[in-house]
Design a protein around this motif. Structure first.
Motif, PDB file in Angstrom:
ATOM      1  N   LYS A  65       0.843  -1.201   0.036  1.00  0.00           N
ATOM      2  CA  LYS A  65       0.141   0.088  -0.144  1.00  0.00           C
ATOM      3  C   LYS A  65       0.704   1.250  -0.160  1.00  0.00           C
ATOM      4  O   LYS A  65       0.369   2.393  -0.674  1.00  0.00           O
ATOM      5  N   VAL A  66       1.996   1.197   0.967  1.00  0.00           N
ATOM      6  CA  VAL A  66       2.880   2.351   0.671  1.00  0.00           C
ATOM      7  C   VAL A  66       3.555   2.623  -0.625  1.00  0.00           C
ATOM      8  O   VAL A  66       3.393   3.676  -0.994  1.00  0.00           O
ATOM      9  N   ILE A  67       4.013   1.668  -1.144  1.00  0.00           N
ATOM     10  CA  ILE A  67       4.625   1.839  -2.555  1.00  0.00           C
ATOM     11  C   ILE A  67       3.440   2.084  -3.575  1.00  0.00           C
ATOM     12  O   ILE A  67       3.747   3.241  -4.349  1.00  0.00           O
ATOM     13  N   ASP A  68       2.183   1.561  -3.583  1.00  0.00           N
ATOM     14  CA  ASP A  68       1.122   2.222  -4.400  1.00  0.00           C
ATOM     15  C   ASP A  68       0.854   3.700  -4.370  1.00  0.00           C
ATOM     16  O   ASP A  68       0.620   4.486  -5.130  1.00  0.00           O
ATOM     17  N   ALA A  69       0.908   4.096  -3.025  1.00  0.00           N
ATOM     18  CA  ALA A  69       0.440   5.433  -2.402  1.00  0.00           C
ATOM     19  C   ALA A  69       1.825   6.247  -3.086  1.00  0.00           C
ATOM     20  O   ALA A  69       1.359   7.590  -3.756  1.00  0.00           O
ATOM     21  N   LEU A  70       3.049   5.741  -2.967  1.00  0.00           N
ATOM     22  CA  LEU A  70       3.887   6.644  -3.237  1.00  0.00           C
ATOM     23  C   LEU A  70       4.022   6.792  -4.693  1.00  0.00           C
ATOM     24  O   LEU A  70       4.550   8.065  -5.423  1.00  0.00           O
ATOM     25  N   LEU A  71       3.735   5.771  -5.539  1.00  0.00           N
ATOM     26  CA  LEU A  71       3.706   5.816  -6.845  1.00  0.00           C
ATOM     27  C   LEU A  71       2.709   6.701  -7.471  1.00  0.00           C
ATOM     28  O   LEU A  71       2.766   7.261  -8.522  1.00  0.00           O
ATOM     29  N   ALA A  72       1.581   6.677  -6.757  1.00  0.00           N
ATOM     30  CA  ALA A  72       0.499   7.663  -6.941  1.00  0.00           C
ATOM     31  C   ALA A  72       0.785   9.104  -6.849  1.00  0.00           C
ATOM     32  O   ALA A  72      -0.111   9.922  -7.634  1.00  0.00           O
ATOM     33  N   VAL A  73       1.514   9.523  -5.950  1.00  0.00           N
ATOM     34  CA  VAL A  73       1.764  10.945  -5.833  1.00  0.00           C
ATOM     35  C   VAL A  73       2.585  11.644  -7.150  1.00  0.00           C
ATOM     36  O   VAL A  73       3.566  11.022  -7.591  1.00  0.00           O
ATOM     37  N   PRO A  74       2.008  12.627  -7.768  1.00  0.00           N
ATOM     38  CA  PRO A  74       2.710  12.985  -8.784  1.00  0.00           C
ATOM     39  C   PRO A  74       4.088  13.664  -8.603  1.00  0.00           C
ATOM     40  O   PRO A  74       4.127  14.242  -7.352  1.00  0.00           O
ATOM     41  N   GLU A  75       4.741  13.938  -9.548  1.00  0.00           N
ATOM     42  CA  GLU A  75       6.005  14.346  -9.362  1.00  0.00           C
ATOM     43  C   GLU A  75       6.017  16.106  -9.620  1.00  0.00           C
ATOM     44  O   GLU A  75       5.237  16.474 -10.358  1.00  0.00           O
ATOM     45  N   PRO A  76       6.817  16.891  -9.078  1.00  0.00           N
ATOM     46  CA  PRO A  76       7.738  16.406  -7.878  1.00  0.00           C
ATOM     47  C   PRO A  76       7.172  15.944  -6.548  1.00  0.00           C
ATOM     48  O   PRO A  76       6.184  16.750  -6.105  1.00  0.00           O
ATOM     49  N   LYS A  77       7.489  14.826  -6.037  1.00  0.00           N
ATOM     50  CA  LYS A  77       7.128  14.512  -4.847  1.00  0.00           C
ATOM     51  C   LYS A  77       8.120  14.776  -3.509  1.00  0.00           C
ATOM     52  O   LYS A  77       8.974  14.880  -4.055  1.00  0.00           O
ATOM     53  N   LEU A  78       7.378  14.649  -2.451  1.00  0.00           N
ATOM     54  CA  LEU A  78       8.236  14.829  -1.163  1.00  0.00           C
ATOM     55  C   LEU A  78       7.856  13.986  -0.185  1.00  0.00           C
ATOM     56  O   LEU A  78       6.457  13.871  -0.079  1.00  0.00           O
ATOM     57  N   VAL A  79       8.282  13.479   0.603  1.00  0.00           N
ATOM     58  CA  VAL A  79       7.963  12.355   1.537  1.00  0.00           C
ATOM     59  C   VAL A  79       8.522  13.414   3.095  1.00  0.00           C
ATOM     60  O   VAL A  79       9.600  13.551   3.333  1.00  0.00           O
ATOM     61  N   ILE A  80       7.527  13.278   4.005  1.00  0.00           N
ATOM     62  CA  ILE A  80       7.807  13.821   5.289  1.00  0.00           C
ATOM     63  C   ILE A  80       7.631  12.507   6.314  1.00  0.00           C
ATOM     64  O   ILE A  80       6.564  12.013   6.295  1.00  0.00           O
TER      65      ILE A  80
END
Lengths: 156, 168
Positions: A65-80
């Protein structure tokens, strides 16, 4: 990180946290701390978000689920990453059922999917104070500078 | 309550929002934040590493360089304060510091020189730890203190045994 100078919308994803960090995130949204003055807003879908807000040590069950969510965020993305669990694994760093932190997730992403590491701000704390989360957000936005760096002292 | 009275109440209360990153934040008394390591006091006994629940403090002996490395990784620390509680020389102090967010990993490393066993030459503890223990023990067993635990055991046993008709 000049691309993030404007409002960032965040998608909050719990990856097996104990909910303490999630409560602190809610604190940040209350009028007392009011993170919306930076234009930060919680959104319901990662496709609308600029940043992914991760809490918890990333359990093996939540990894897809984390990978799916991370891939769904459009670029440029940021992780906090909020909390010690996400930053370095916390007390679960060597537990059988968790990945043990974000570095391990990035390793999996790179080896299995060939995805480079997105820009990341990590906020340690168990749970971090609401001010500490705001400080992390300000660090991502470029308002403040990182306060500490690695030091090495050799004594006799 | 009519709408007007709500406005009156809002005016009475005023602005509650903190301006935090642009002003100093108040931290309540007893709040636990970043542990501060005093490298001038640390003796490298690894008591803090023993009690550290998430192994944020690690003590590793580097035999090639002859140093004991006390390494603290802030990203894993849960700020429980047990390290400061057990430190025998009060080298660790819990501060109220909470502005710890980072992009590049933050590690605090203290390297302490190891002392070698006077018999077999194996490094077994740090110079400061040895001096600390010598200060506690006082006069009495200084020649045993420079031996590693293995050699010390052998030397103690040998002192009890009287060889009969040969060597031990």
């Amino acid at each position: 990180m000049s691309v993030y100078r404007r409002s960032i919308w965040v998608f909050h994803l719990n990856t097996g946290s104990c909910n303490a960090c999630d409560i602190e995130i809610l604190d940040v949204l209350t009028p007392y701390h009011d993170v919306e003055r930076f234009g930060i807003k919680l959104v319901a879908s990662p496709r609308h978000a600029d940043a992914l807000l991760l809490t918890g040590p990333i359990t093996k069950e939540s990894l897809p689920k984390v990978i799916d969510a991370l891939l769904a965020v459009p670029e440029p993305k940021l992780v906090i990453a909020i909390g010690s669990c996400t930053c370095g694994g916390g007390i679960w760093y060597d537990t059988y059922s968790t990945l043990g932190g974000l570095n391990e997730l990035y390793r999996v992403l790179k080896e299995e999917y060939g995805i480079p590491e997105p820009p990341t701000v990590k906020v340690p704390g168990c749970p971090p104070r609401p001010e500490a989360i705001i400080y992390g957000v300000a660090l991502a936005l470029g308002i403040v500078k990182q306060k500490y760096s690695t030091t090495k002292v050799r004594v006799e | 309550m009519s709408r007007l009275s709500w406005i009156k109440k809002a005016l009475e209360v005023g602005v509650v929002t903190r301006k935090y990153p642009f002003e100093h934040a108040e931290v309540p008394e007893g709040s636990r934040g970043l542990p501060e390591f005093d490298s001038s006091k640390c003796i490298g006994c690894s008591a803090c590493a023993n009690v550290c629940t998430p192994d944020a403090i690690r003590v590793v002996d580097d035999l090639n360089e002859g140093v004991r490395r006390v390494e603290y990784f802030v990203g894993r620390c849960i700020f429980c304060g047990r390290c400061a509680e057990v430190c025998p020389v009060s080298a660790i102090r819990i501060t109220k510091e909470f502005e710890l967010a980072y992009k590049d990993e933050v590690r605090f490393i203290i390297e302490l020189k190891l002392v070698k066993c006077s018999n077999c030459g194996k490094p077994f503890t740090t110079t400061r730890h040895l001096n600390h223990v010598l200060g506690k023990v006082g006069e009495g067993l200084p020649e045993l203190m420079t031996l590693c635990p293995d050699c010390r055991r052998k030397s103690t046993v040998n002192s009890f045994i009287t060889p009969v008709g040969g060597t031990v």
